[in-house]
Design an enzyme around this catalytic site. Structure first.
Site, PDB file in Angstrom:
ATOM      1  N   GLU A 155      10.490   2.313  -3.138  1.00 31.92           N
ATOM      2  CA  GLU A 155       9.449   2.378  -4.395  1.00 31.92           C
ATOM      3  C   GLU A 155       9.215   3.570  -4.142  1.00 31.92           C
ATOM      4  O   GLU A 155       8.193   3.980  -5.352  1.00 31.92           O
ATOM      5  CB  GLU A 155       8.419   1.548  -4.213  1.00 31.92           C
ATOM      6  CG  GLU A 155       8.067   0.929  -4.957  1.00 31.92           C
ATOM      7  CD  GLU A 155       6.258  -0.390  -4.578  1.00 31.92           C
ATOM      8  OE1 GLU A 155       5.572  -0.345  -3.651  1.00 31.92           O
ATOM      9  OE2 GLU A 155       5.879  -0.404  -5.911  1.00 31.92           O
TER      10      GLU A 155
ATOM     11  N   GLY B 277       0.995  -1.715   0.005  1.00 30.58           N
ATOM     12  CA  GLY B 277       0.303   0.140  -0.236  1.00 30.58           C
ATOM     13  C   GLY B 277       0.609   1.284  -0.372  1.00 30.58           C
ATOM     14  O   GLY B 277       1.638   1.190  -0.334  1.00 30.58           O
TER      15      GLY B 277
HETATM   16  O1  LIG Z   1       4.053  -2.267  -6.123  1.00 30.28           O
HETATM   17  C1  LIG Z   1       2.939  -2.411  -4.699  1.00 30.28           C
HETATM   18  N1  LIG Z   1       3.271  -1.930  -3.825  1.00 30.28           N
HETATM   19  C2  LIG Z   1       2.717  -1.216  -3.122  1.00 30.28           C
HETATM   20  N2  LIG Z   1       1.446  -2.047  -2.821  1.00 30.28           N
HETATM   21  C3  LIG Z   1       0.890  -2.844  -3.847  1.00 30.28           C
HETATM   22  C4  LIG Z   1       1.521  -2.956  -5.057  1.00 30.28           C
HETATM   23  N3  LIG Z   1       1.276  -3.869  -5.378  1.00 30.28           N
HETATM   24  C5  LIG Z   1      -0.171  -4.432  -5.337  1.00 30.28           C
HETATM   25  N4  LIG Z   1       0.090  -3.305  -4.144  1.00 30.28           N
HETATM   26  C6  LIG Z   1      -1.122  -3.546  -3.300  1.00 30.28           C
HETATM   27  O2  LIG Z   1      -1.241  -4.916  -2.192  1.00 30.28           O
HETATM   28  C7  LIG Z   1      -2.519  -4.303  -2.311  1.00 30.28           C
HETATM   29  C8  LIG Z   1      -2.519  -6.255  -1.302  1.00 30.28           C
HETATM   30  O3  LIG Z   1      -2.164  -7.008  -2.542  1.00 30.28           O
HETATM   31  C9  LIG Z   1      -3.498  -4.491  -3.314  1.00 30.28           C
HETATM   32  O4  LIG Z   1      -4.819  -4.504  -3.064  1.00 30.28           O
HETATM   33  C10 LIG Z   1      -2.149  -2.986  -4.117  1.00 30.28           C
HETATM   34  O5  LIG Z   1      -2.971  -2.034  -3.080  1.00 30.28           O
END
Ligand SMILES: O=c1[nH]cnc2c1ncn2[C@@H]1O[C@H](CO)[C@@H](O)[C@H]1O
Ligand SMILES: [Zn+2]
Length: 342
Positions: free
Chosen positions: A203, A173
């Site tokens: 990130e 998130g």
């Molecule tokens: O690259 C990312 N960075 C941060 N959060 C992410 C990324 N990809 C997905 N999610 C988050 O992780 C949740 C659970 O799978 C997703 O619903 C999305 O909000």
């Protein structure tokens, strides 16, 4: 150069793949029907809803499609089908072992408990393991922007499933506004529940978060993109054997890396940091693991020997018991033997 076909055939280990970001389009249609949600009839229009916007400028832009997916994953049946669907895709590109991550709290809008969601995902992973030549476990995500007490409670519930389908815990998130040190209660709860910890960190051009994540007990880092110009921290990761889960395409989409030239792979590999290559989100990022391998070959010159080394490193970093880890390593050795013979 390995051909597209050769890259496809490589045995692979994937440690960073989100369930809700990796649903195939046919499954999205099926789940929409089950949830009585109307979706566009053309695949092209549907794809626009489930893919990261082409003009995404930040992680938060990239995360928008997850709002569309959330109502589709509110029943046990849907979660079970989703887990199976991701294993079908991964097995088709010769992934031998995958950790599929999801956030129980995002599937609790219509009455499911955290335990319900975990059992449903484990059941789907078991269906997939029975149908395909693949091993899999679930990783339990806390959402950074939620109350840490909620993540703590979910990790507590997930703890007893460690080794029974659950690999460990993660935080996903909004990283920019919720760095690791505001999540202390939740990371402590994960550790107390016996769950090893990986952490989305670095990130959002925020290398300090990688440091905080390690201090909070993470033994793996999701992304770590901001390590690009942090040689001291890269050295620390190498000496403390903290593994980094690389997600190349996703990093370009979220602008975590401005270009291939600003992706930290060369610095990390040079320092001997344990790595893995991952999709992050097959559907949201519109990629496959094979495509990621092709990009690493094209932009960073990886060879079969590099892919072998990285997959052995990924297996070593997997949240698996020693015996299963040894089996996975042996499988990879077999997979790569013909490619590495002189
Ligand atoms: O690259 C990312 N960075 C941060 N959060 C992410 C990324 N990809 C997905 N999610 C988050 O992780 C949740 C659970 O799978 C997703 O619903 C999305 O909000
Ligand atoms: Zn991720």
């Amino acid at each position: 150069m390995l051909s597209e076909k050769a890259l496809h055939q490589l045995g692979k280990v994937e440690l960073h793949c989100h369930l809700d970001g990796s649903l195939s389009l046919p499954l999205v249609r099926r789940l929409a029907q089950m949830a009585a949600i109307t979706v566009p009839s053309s695949d092209e229009a549907l794809r626009q809803l489930v893919q990261a916007p082409a003009d995404a400028k930040t992680l938060m832009d990239y995360l928008r499609p997850f709002d569309f997916v959330r109502p589709l994953l509110q029943t046990k049946e849907a979660l079970r089908l989703a887990a199976y669907d991701v294993l079908a895709q991964a097995a088709a590109e010769n992934v031998r072992y995958i950790e599929v991550r999801f956030a129980p709290e995002l599937s609790m809008d219509q009455g499911l408990t955290a335990t319900d969601t975990i059992l449903a995902v484990i059941a789907g992973l078991q269906d997939g393991m029975a149908a395909f030549d693949i091993q899999a476990q679930a990783l339990i995500c806390g959402m950074r922007q939620s109350r840490p007490e909620l993540s703590a409670a979910i990790f507590q519930v997930a703890g007893p499933f460690r080794g029974q389908g659950v690999a460990g815990a993660d935080f996903a998130g909004n990283e920019a506004d919720f760095p690791p040190d505001v999540l202390t209660i939740a990371s402590e709860a994960a550790k107390k529940a016996g769950l090893p910890l990986t952490f989305h960190a670095g990130e959002c051009h925020c290398a300090a978060n990688v440091y905080q994540a390690i201090s909070a007990g993470a033994t793996r880092i999701g992304h770590g993109t901001a390590l690009f110009d942090e040689p001291a921290m890269v050295q620390q990761l190498a000496s403390e054997n903290v593994a980094v889960e690389l997600c190349l395409t996703s990093n370009l989409q979220t602008k975590a890396a401005a270009s291939y030239a600003e992706f930290p792979y060369p610095a990390l590999a040079q320092a001997g940091v344990s790595l893995s290559i991952n999709t992050d989100n097959r559907t949201v990022s519109n990629t496959t693991l094979t495509r990621e391998y092709a990009l690493f070959q094209e932009h960073f010159g990886l060879t079969a020997a590099d892919f072998a080394r990285i997959n052995h490193q990924a297996a070593d970093a997997a949240f698996l018991a020693d015996e299963e880890k040894a089996q996975l390593q042996a499988r990879l050795t077999e997979d790569y033997r013909p490619l590495l013979a002189d």
